[in-house]
Design a protein around this motif. Structure first.
Motif, short mmCIF file in Angstrom:
data_model
loop_
_atom_site.label_atom_id
_atom_site.label_comp_id
_atom_site.label_asym_id
_atom_site.label_seq_id
_atom_site.Cartn_x
_atom_site.Cartn_y
_atom_site.Cartn_z
N PRO A 3 2.26 14.34 -0.66
CA PRO A 3 1.51 14.23 0.59
C PRO A 3 1.75 12.87 1.22
O PRO A 3 2.22 11.95 0.56
N PRO A 4 1.45 12.75 2.49
CA PRO A 4 1.68 11.44 3.15
C PRO A 4 0.81 10.37 2.54
O PRO A 4 -0.28 10.65 2.04
N PRO A 5 1.25 9.10 2.54
CA PRO A 5 0.47 8.01 1.95
C PRO A 5 -0.88 7.87 2.63
O PRO A 5 -1.03 8.14 3.81
N GLN A 6 -1.86 7.43 1.84
CA GLN A 6 -3.20 7.20 2.38
C GLN A 6 -3.15 6.03 3.36
O GLN A 6 -2.66 4.95 3.03
N PRO A 7 -3.64 6.19 4.58
CA PRO A 7 -3.56 5.09 5.56
C PRO A 7 -4.43 3.92 5.15
O PRO A 7 -5.49 4.08 4.54
N ILE B 245 3.62 18.48 -20.36
CA ILE B 245 3.66 19.50 -19.30
C ILE B 245 3.11 19.00 -17.98
O ILE B 245 3.26 19.69 -16.97
N LEU B 246 2.48 17.81 -17.96
CA LEU B 246 1.83 17.37 -16.74
C LEU B 246 1.76 15.86 -16.67
O LEU B 246 1.45 15.19 -17.66
N LEU B 247 2.04 15.31 -15.48
CA LEU B 247 1.80 13.90 -15.18
C LEU B 247 1.05 13.81 -13.85
O LEU B 247 1.43 14.48 -12.87
N VAL B 248 0.01 13.00 -13.83
CA VAL B 248 -0.76 12.72 -12.61
C VAL B 248 -0.89 11.21 -12.50
O VAL B 248 -1.21 10.55 -13.51
N TRP B 249 -0.66 10.66 -11.30
CA TRP B 249 -0.73 9.20 -11.18
C TRP B 249 -1.14 8.79 -9.78
O TRP B 249 -1.03 9.55 -8.82
N GLN B 250 -1.60 7.53 -9.68
CA GLN B 250 -1.99 6.94 -8.42
C GLN B 250 -1.88 5.43 -8.54
O GLN B 250 -2.26 4.86 -9.58
N VAL B 251 -1.39 4.78 -7.49
CA VAL B 251 -1.20 3.33 -7.50
C VAL B 251 -2.47 2.65 -6.97
O VAL B 251 -3.06 3.09 -5.98
N VAL B 252 -2.87 1.57 -7.65
CA VAL B 252 -4.01 0.75 -7.23
C VAL B 252 -3.52 -0.69 -7.04
O VAL B 252 -2.81 -1.21 -7.91
N THR C 269 -1.20 7.10 -2.69
CA THR C 269 -1.31 8.56 -2.73
C THR C 269 -1.42 9.04 -4.17
O THR C 269 -0.77 8.51 -5.06
N LEU C 270 -2.24 10.06 -4.38
CA LEU C 270 -2.34 10.67 -5.71
C LEU C 270 -1.25 11.73 -5.85
O LEU C 270 -1.11 12.61 -4.98
N HIS C 271 -0.47 11.65 -6.94
CA HIS C 271 0.64 12.57 -7.17
C HIS C 271 0.39 13.37 -8.45
O HIS C 271 -0.18 12.86 -9.42
N GLY D 211 7.85 3.56 -3.85
CA GLY D 211 7.48 3.70 -2.44
C GLY D 211 6.03 3.35 -2.19
O GLY D 211 5.71 2.63 -1.23
N ASP D 212 5.13 3.81 -3.06
CA ASP D 212 3.72 3.50 -2.88
C ASP D 212 3.43 2.02 -3.07
O ASP D 212 2.61 1.42 -2.34
N VAL D 213 4.08 1.41 -4.05
CA VAL D 213 3.87 -0.02 -4.29
C VAL D 213 4.34 -0.83 -3.08
O VAL D 213 3.69 -1.81 -2.67
N ALA D 214 5.46 -0.44 -2.51
CA ALA D 214 5.97 -1.15 -1.33
C ALA D 214 4.97 -1.06 -0.17
O ALA D 214 4.75 -2.04 0.56
N LEU D 215 4.36 0.11 0.01
CA LEU D 215 3.37 0.27 1.08
C LEU D 215 2.13 -0.57 0.86
O LEU D 215 1.46 -0.98 1.82
N LEU D 216 1.83 -0.85 -0.41
CA LEU D 216 0.63 -1.63 -0.73
C LEU D 216 0.92 -3.11 -0.91
O LEU D 216 0.06 -3.85 -1.40
N GLY D 217 2.08 -3.56 -0.58
CA GLY D 217 2.36 -5.00 -0.62
C GLY D 217 3.47 -5.40 -1.56
O GLY D 217 3.88 -6.57 -1.57
N GLY D 218 3.99 -4.47 -2.37
CA GLY D 218 5.12 -4.77 -3.24
C GLY D 218 4.73 -5.55 -4.48
O GLY D 218 3.54 -5.80 -4.75
N GLY D 219 5.75 -5.97 -5.21
CA GLY D 219 5.54 -6.71 -6.44
C GLY D 219 5.74 -5.83 -7.67
O GLY D 219 5.73 -4.60 -7.58
#
Length: 601
Positions: free
Chosen positions: A4-8, A53-60, A69-71, A116-124
């Protein structure tokens, strides 16, 4: 999988500048990760060797308190059968898993989406954060090892949310007993009870716990990551070392050719202490399929115990608790010569067996050749000797890297002089064991003939009250022989089992059994002749005590008759001679008391 699109982000916010000007700098981005297998869940995750069988993740982003975004991604499992517990909790089916991507593809997508998500949140640089140790140590690393996948460096360090929670709330229950639900409850967090998407509730709740923890004193939060060792480190162990019994296990059922690296791979994901794999040897100095493994702490040991009956190839391996004393007894040493030999770090150790007794360093180096040089030349060789200095035919060699060791292993069963030489991988613990064995209780005692004294007089006689077993497996033990004889074992005389060794001190495949009468000997021969022991049929034939005595003193008993030994009958000659080695075993397992030595003639 289409994300899904990144959380604004909030209007006017700049994550990069916000994090740079944050008066409370903290850790970099965290990837909150949840996973499940097709089998056990919770504290037993990974204990049944089932596939992910399953991976779920989200960047903070801890400093800006932003989330990505939650994947969620399904993983194709080789064995798609789901346990009832997993099927009920996840709502997944074998058909949905069959359409999923394999693990290597999912891991590639994971890395791309996280970046991609880390870059949207400032990188590092980012770090994984999981609920407990099991997902990475017991699932991802072992499965990647089984499938020969190379995990990115990201998966070799992580934060355990339970431990981070315990830093701020030390009065809570022990870290290993915490769960996502209990952490949220202790913090008074409201969770979405309507969320029924498997894995999503767990990740959302973990994110909420992290954000709440960051509101409090966060100086020690997320400051010390858990590390998964990428490589097993070899090294010596001293008998003076004190080893915590809560860190040691015994692995049983290993393939005989297993090396310390194979054992470390079986426990992939767990941190083994430096020099912590000790392969055990049998009475003949060969590996017996067991090993003692020392881990860096008790938590790693407890996770290792959950791998009981996991597989190494087609064999299942039993894992039990062991003691520190057992480990030191096997792996420890006191020899300065051995300590100097093992002091070189990051060396691959090979064992050479069957060397001519006259072979010296130059001979061994010439045998190995210039294409596989030994580290330090002659200094990289350690010859095993009896206490009186006589060579045993064994030696150890050091090589600087795996490629050189592989080149040397290609010389396996090459000829040196008139003998073929065996080469195989070894360990620091095996070096200590072999040297300790020869120093304290040598495999080939140095006595005058008969080289192993007869523990009691063998009465001469022509009555055929003995049986000869021919063609025994070289690994046969007293228990194997008693089991092979079955009911006839009850008719064996005390001290009546004699196993014949060759001149190298190794089992010859022959044994003599003294029975209570000629009738019992004949009955045993008729009942057991050509029965199978360990996939080999064994010949069982009656013989007399005189024939047995002469063979044990160095003569031969063939189909064409009896050949005399190179010395007189038992107890008649103690002059040095080359006699057949043998030892006596009794069913009671108590060693017989040797009689006094007969008078000299």
């Amino acid at each position: 999988m289409t994300p899904p699109p990144p959380q604004p982000l909030p209007p006017g916010s700049n994550p990069a500048s916000d994090s740079a000007t944050d008066p409370r700098p903290g850790p970099g981005p965290l990837v909150v990760l949840f996973g499940a297998t097709a089998g056990a869940m919770g504290p037993d995750l990974g204990s049944d060797e089932t596939d992910l069988i399953l991976l779920v993740w989200q960047v903070v982003e801890p400093r800006s308190r932003q989330v990505g975004t939650l994947h969620k991604s399904l993983v194709r499992a080789e064995a798609a059968a789901l346990s009832p517990q997993c099927r009920e909790a996840s709502g997944l089916s074998a058909d949905s898993l069959a359409r999923a991507e394999p693990l290597d593809k999912v891991l590639q997508q994971f890395s791309q989406l996280v970046s991609g998500d880390v870059a949207l949140l400032g990188g590092g640089p980012y770090m994984l954060c999981t609920d407990g140790q099991q997902l990475l140590r017991q699932v991802l690393h072992p499965e990647a090892s089984r499938k020969n996948l190379v995990l990115p460096d990201t998966f070799f360090s992580f934060y355990d949310l339970r431990r981070e929670f315990h830093v701020q709330h030390p009065s809570a229950c022990p870290a290993r007993e915490l769960t996502v639900a209990t952490m949220a409850q202790d913090l008074g967090l409201e969770t979405d009870a309507t969320e029924d998407d498997f894995g999503v509730w767990e990740v959302k709740t973990m994110v909420a716990v992290i954000l709440h923890l960051l509101k409090g004193p966060s100086g020690q939060l997320f400051s010390k990551a858990e590390v998964v060792k990428q490589k097993y480190e070899t090294g010596p162990c001293s008998k003076a070392d004190v080893v915590d019994s809560e860190t040691v296990v015994r692995a049983r059922g290993l393939p005989w050719q297993s090396s310390d690296q194979d054992v470390a791979r079986f426990f992939k994901g767990l941190n083994i202490a430096r020099g912590g794999v000790a392969l055990c040897l049998n009475a003949q100095g060969r590996r017996n399929g067991e090993a003692l493994i020392r881990f860096v702490d008790s938590e790693q040991r407890d996770l290792a115990l959950q791998r009981h009956k996991h597989h190494m190839g087609v064999r299942y391996i039993e894992v039990y608790k062991a003691t520190g004393e057992e480990f030191v007894k096997i792996a420890g040493g006191t020899s300065l010569e051995v300590a100097r030999f093992l002091s070189r770090e990051d060396q691959v150790i090979l064992r050479l067996r069957g060397l001519p007794f006259s072979a010296g360093p130059a001979d061994v180096l010439g045998f190995l050749g210039p294409e596989c040089p030994v580290t330090g030349g002659a200094d990289g060789l350690l010859f095993v000797r009896h206490p009186d200095g006589r060579p045993t035919g064994d030696a150890f060699a050091l090589f600087a890297c795996e490629e050189l060791a592989q080149a040397a292993l290609r010389r396996h069963k090459g000829i040196l002089g008139k003998r073929y030489i065996e080469l195989f991988r070894s360990t620091a613990a095996e070096v200590q064991q072999v040297l300790n064995r020869y120093a304290s209780s040598p495999l080939l005692p140095t006595l005058t003939a008969p080289l192993l004294p007869i523990p009691f007089p063998l009465a001469a006689g022509t009555g055929r009250d003995c049986v000869r077993l021919r063609g025994l497996p070289y690994t046969a033990t007293i228990e194997d022989i008693l089991s092979f004889l079955g009911e006839a074992a009850a008719d064996i005389r005390p001290h009546g089992v004699h196993m014949v060794l060759n001149q190298q001190g190794r089992p010859s495949g022959d044994a003599f059994i003294q029975m209570t009468s000629a009738e019992r000997a004949l009955a045993a021969a008729q009942r057991c002749h050509k029965k199978v022991m360990k996939e080999r049929y064994v010949e069982v034939v009656p013989c007399s005590t005189e024939e047995m005595s002469r063979v044990l003193m160095g003569g031969t008993l063939g189909r064409s008759g009896l050949s005399p030994p190179p010395c007189k009958l038992p107890w008649q000659c103690w002059a040095p001679c080359r006699c057949t080695l043998y030892f006596c075993l009794q069913a009671s397992h108590h060693p017989p008391t040797p009689p006094s030595r007969p008078p000299q003639h």
